[in-house]
Design a protein around this motif. Structure first.
Motif, PDB file in Angstrom:
ATOM      1  N   SER A  57     -21.774  14.791   2.422  1.00  0.00           N
ATOM      2  CA  SER A  57     -21.515  14.466   1.411  1.00  0.00           C
ATOM      3  C   SER A  57     -21.190  14.897   0.696  1.00  0.00           C
ATOM      4  O   SER A  57     -20.745  15.834   0.296  1.00  0.00           O
ATOM      5  N   TRP A  80     -24.196   8.711   0.181  1.00  0.00           N
ATOM      6  CA  TRP A  80     -23.118   8.002   1.579  1.00  0.00           C
ATOM      7  C   TRP A  80     -23.176   9.458   2.038  1.00  0.00           C
ATOM      8  O   TRP A  80     -22.332  10.416   1.544  1.00  0.00           O
ATOM      9  N   TYR A 101     -20.015  11.052   5.500  1.00  0.00           N
ATOM     10  CA  TYR A 101     -18.838  10.878   6.031  1.00  0.00           C
ATOM     11  C   TYR A 101     -18.482  11.228   7.291  1.00  0.00           C
ATOM     12  O   TYR A 101     -19.060  12.659   6.862  1.00  0.00           O
TER      13      TYR A 101
END
Length: 122
Positions: A100, A107, A109
């Motif tokens: 993150s 969020w 990834y």
């Protein structure tokens, strides 16, 4: 960004051992969890093992008791210790990170390394 560089693959006889390493480089990201996956040409990539920031681990049934995942936070490295290797462990092994951005933990990834080949001869 997050960059992952794997190493340690190679050719080994059945019953042998290898240690894979994944060095993590980050800029403004926090690593949430790390994992090792593997893929045989023509097949889907499959989970091998994962490790979280608190050290919790999971393993695929096929590697339980033979493989161990560990991490060295100071060295920003994740390892996969592979013992009792079998021909069916032959694959390209990939390191994966879930991260993150600092200040935006909602969020997450995914980032992948380039892979390292492990070949086990029977």
């Amino acid at each position: 960004q997050v960059q992952l560089v794997e190493s340690g693959g190679g050719l080994v006889q059945a019953g042998g051992s290898l240690r894979l390493s994944c060095v993590v480089s980050t800029s403004n990201f926090i690593i949430r969890s790390m994992g090792w996956y593997r893929q045989v040409l023509g097949n889907q990539r499959e989970l091998v093992a994962t490790i979280t920031t608190d050290g919790s681990t999971t393993y695929a049934d096929s590697v339980k008791g033979r493989f161990t995942i560990s991490r060295d936070n100071a060295q920003k490295t994740v390892y996969l210790h592979m013992n009792g290797l079998k021909a069916e462990d032959t694959a390209v092994y990939y390191c994966k990170a879930i991260a993150s951005r600092v200040g935006a933990p909602q969020w997450e990834y995914q980032y992948w390394g380039q892979g390292t080949q492990v070949t086990v001869s029977s």
